[in-house]
Motif scaffolding. Structure first.
Motif, mmCIF file in Angstrom:
data_model
loop_
_atom_site.group_PDB
_atom_site.id
_atom_site.type_symbol
_atom_site.label_atom_id
_atom_site.label_comp_id
_atom_site.label_asym_id
_atom_site.label_seq_id
_atom_site.Cartn_x
_atom_site.Cartn_y
_atom_site.Cartn_z
ATOM 1 N N ILE A 1 42.045 38.077 30.716
ATOM 2 C CA ILE A 1 41.435 38.102 31.926
ATOM 3 C C ILE A 1 42.108 37.106 33.221
ATOM 4 O O ILE A 1 42.313 35.957 32.676
ATOM 5 N N SER A 2 42.355 37.599 34.188
ATOM 6 C CA SER A 2 42.963 36.900 35.199
ATOM 7 C C SER A 2 41.945 35.531 35.745
ATOM 8 O O SER A 2 40.857 35.797 35.646
ATOM 9 N N MET B 1 41.536 34.491 38.372
ATOM 10 C CA MET B 1 40.709 34.883 39.486
ATOM 11 C C MET B 1 39.220 35.581 39.114
ATOM 12 O O MET B 1 38.267 34.839 39.484
ATOM 13 N N VAL B 2 39.349 36.200 38.280
ATOM 14 C CA VAL B 2 38.337 37.011 37.534
ATOM 15 C C VAL B 2 37.350 36.057 36.936
ATOM 16 O O VAL B 2 36.139 35.940 36.908
ATOM 17 N N CYS C 1 37.087 32.623 37.334
ATOM 18 C CA CYS C 1 36.567 31.860 38.259
ATOM 19 C C CYS C 1 35.446 32.456 38.890
ATOM 20 O O CYS C 1 34.367 32.085 39.246
ATOM 21 N N GLY C 2 35.515 33.931 38.991
ATOM 22 C CA GLY C 2 34.399 34.808 39.807
ATOM 23 C C GLY C 2 33.267 34.787 38.640
ATOM 24 O O GLY C 2 32.220 34.450 39.333
ATOM 25 N N MET C 3 33.200 34.921 37.388
ATOM 26 C CA MET C 3 32.389 34.841 36.351
ATOM 27 C C MET C 3 31.856 33.444 36.486
ATOM 28 O O MET C 3 30.622 33.314 36.499
ATOM 29 N N ARG D 1 31.578 31.268 38.902
ATOM 30 C CA ARG D 1 30.575 31.266 40.095
ATOM 31 C C ARG D 1 29.351 32.091 39.867
ATOM 32 O O ARG D 1 28.354 31.605 40.535
#
Lengths: 314, 307
Positions: free
Chosen positions: A136-137, A139-140, A142-144, A146
């Protein structure tokens, strides 16, 4: 080599040169294959290395990388006296040190456990699932992070029945960074240890079992000694990058309120260089970081070679 | 199924072994749950009413199943563009980097030639770049000077020669493809290039699979290179598009204009989009990697041979 020592005079040297040219000619297609990779490496790796000199110049676009005014160590001095210099050094070193401290042993323990699973299909399934987060990227991920840490209804706050905004707590940043790093990459980290453990001869386990060794004893006396060279190698590789905190995750998780612990050199290099276009200053900071890293790498290598000698004789 | 029978013959010999087996299984189940649950939670949340999610009603099962999050994701032009960009970058980047790895690894292997003049020099030339580089800004300036800013090739060319992978592939040639095969082909009159294309490439399918997997994952997930070199909004790959949604939590303009249920409905969709876009971005690789698991595991073993 041997055939060449027979020749000593000038005409022999001519033959040698002719022989070399002939070999080069016979292999011209191999050189042709190398051409594009070599060109790319030269242009995008070596010219930038030469371009590091802008750390000692006052770069302006009009005068270019190699013609701007020479300023010596001015940029370095400015960095050393920057208000957050020590904070950045401290954060960079502590973040990677704690990551190593917590993150390094976990894949080893997981590999030792999973290797002992007797039902092979279950073992494969466990491995497959543990690899998942690696794909998983950031970016994704870190989205999770958050979403999970959101003060209103984030998973962590729901479980602990509170409404803390963890990303604005400087004291929580390292834990968030390290725990999510372990979640994402510990499973992936077991591969290299599993590959080593796969080399162990099954008859060793059989013999140990006949001698009455328990599972724990078999891990202790068969598996761990087998892993030690790999462990040392992996430790050298990670310890050498102690000043190398990746940019991406810190930058994505940084908030104005957690900067006291999330302010690291790589983010600073990006902000000064790309966002503020202070090319020379950013290059100087990056170069300082690289030099410290290389020194660390050399020290760790020396220590490790001494240590592995001791391990071998122990 | 094709595992050696020897390991399976380790039947439990006593109570202590059986107990430790149970402890091991329980331990592994807990670890698996810890790793998988966050993904499962996001999956459930992406089809639930976000108010129930934030009220803690969706720990195990979704509530009021809805697909409006996914509909909104695919109605969002920037996400669709990002998705198509990511697919394009992943395909081109994978082909390009695999090609570069093979073109650099083969000539430097013992298989291609017993003693290629300059081989050692070229090897060192590549390997140095693993330990030392120009750093962010000098590289950026060269990329800019060579006119690659806002050109998608900036994603592929500057980092195109992955030296670590090159070493793995070279080791594969040295250890798995005997020099005699190449010599036989050359005696039959095949040129070096023909030998490479017709004999070496078909024989290196296992290691090529590993390289393809590594490259695909790297390009699908990359966003930093694109952020620096491709400032154009229409060129952003999916993860970079998601930055606006996931990190900055911004509702996009087209979202606000297309939702008709007022502010509360907009809020709901904004939250749903977060969950749905995580799934949409992660799904392709998560579905893909179990099929190629044995290849990348093998890749690590190939790399481990030489350390």
């Amino acid at each position: 080599m041997g055939q060449n020592t027979a020749f000593a005079n000038g005409s022999a040297r001519k033959t040698k040169v002719a022989y070399l040219l002939q070999r080069i000619g016979a292999n011209w297609q191999l050189y042709a294959m190398l051409l594009i990779p070599l060109a790319i490496t030269f242009i995008y790796k070596y010219i930038p290395m030469y371009g590091i000199q802008i750390a000692f110049r006052d770069y302006t676009a009009s005068r270019g990388m190699f013609g701007s005014t020479w300023v010596g160590f001015d940029w370095f001095e400015r960095f050393f006296t920057a208000p957050n210099f020590w904070r950045m050094i401290r954060n960079t070193v502590l973040l990677s040190f704690y990551s190593l401290l917590w993150g390094f042993p976990i894949p080893i323990i997981l590999a030792l456990m999973i290797n002992q699973l007797r039902f092979k299909r279950f073992q494969r399934t466990v491995q497959t699932i543990l690899y998942a987060p690696h794909f998983i990227s950031i970016m994704v991920v870190c989205g999770m992070i958050r979403i999970f840490l959101s003060p209103s209804g984030g998973l962590i706050n729901l479980i602990s029945n509170s409404n803390t905004d963890y990303l604005s707590l400087a004291s929580a940043f390292r834990t968030i960074y390290i725990a999510s790093g372990i979640w994402q990459d510990a499973g992936w980290g077991i591969i290299v240890y599993m590959a080593t453990l796969a080399n162990i001869d099954v008859s060793q386990y059989e013999a140990a079992k006949i001698d009455g060794a328990s599972l724990f004893q078999r891990i202790l006396h068969i598996d761990i000694p087998e892993l030690i060279p790999t462990i040392i190698l992996m430790l050298i590789m990670s310890a050498g990058s102690l000043m190398n905190v990746g940019f991406e995750k810190v930058w994505l998780l940084q908030t104005n309120l957690n900067k006291a612990t999330s302010d690291v050199i790589s983010v600073y290099v990006y902000q000064q260089g790309i966002e503020n276009a202070k090319y020379s200053y950013s290059t100087a900071v990056g170069l300082f970081n690289t030099v410290v890293n290389i020194i660390l790498l050399i020290i760790v290598n020396r220590l490790a070679s001494r240590m592995s000698d001791k391990v071998r004789f122990a | 199924m094709n595992k050696p029978a020897a390991k399976d013959s380790r039947v439990p010999t006593g109570l202590s072994d059986r107990t430790s087996d149970i402890i091991l299984v329980i331990f592994c189940v807990i670890i698996v749950l810890l790793v998988a649950y966050p993904l499962y939670y996001v999956l459930i949340a992406s089809i639930s009413n976000p108010y129930d999610v934030y009220a803690g009603k969706t720990f195990l099962l979704p509530s009021e199943i809805t697909w409006s999050g996914y509909k909104a994701v695919f109605a969002e032009q920037s996400i669709v563009t990002g998705y198509l960009n990511s697919i394009k970058y992943t395909i081109i980047g994978t082909i390009f980097s695999t090609l570069m790895v093979f073109l650099s690894a083969y000539p430097l292997s013992q298989t291609a030639s017993k003693d290629l003049p300059g081989r050692k020099f070229f090897s060192i030339f590549f390997i140095i770049t693993m330990y030392f580089g120009g750093g962010l800004i000098p590289t950026y300036l060269i990329v800019r000077q060579t006119g690659l800013i806002n050109n998608m090739w900036a994603l592929f060319i500057p980092g195109g020669v992955a030296v670590g992978n090159m070493i793995i592939v070279r080791n594969f040639f040295d250890n798995s493809i005997p020099r005699e095969i190449v010599e036989a082909a050359e005696i039959d009159g095949a040129s070096k290039w023909r030998t490479f294309i017709n004999i070496i490439v078909p024989l290196s399918r296992p290691i090529m699979a590993v390289m393809v997997v590594f490259a695909m994952v790297a390009y699908w997930n990359d966003w930093f290179t694109a952020m620096i070199y491709l400032p154009g909004v229409d060129k952003a790959p999916l993860p970079l598009v998601l930055r606006g949604i996931l990190i900055r939590s911004s509702a996009t303009a087209s979202q606000a204009s297309t939702i008709s249920g007022g502010f509360a409905e907009l809020n709901k969709i904004t939250e749903l989009i977060k969950f749905a876009s995580i799934i949409v971005a992660a799904a392709p690789m998560l579905i893909f990697y179990p099929f190629v698991q044995k290849y990348f595991e093998r890749g690590f073993m190939a790399g481990a041979v030489k350390g």
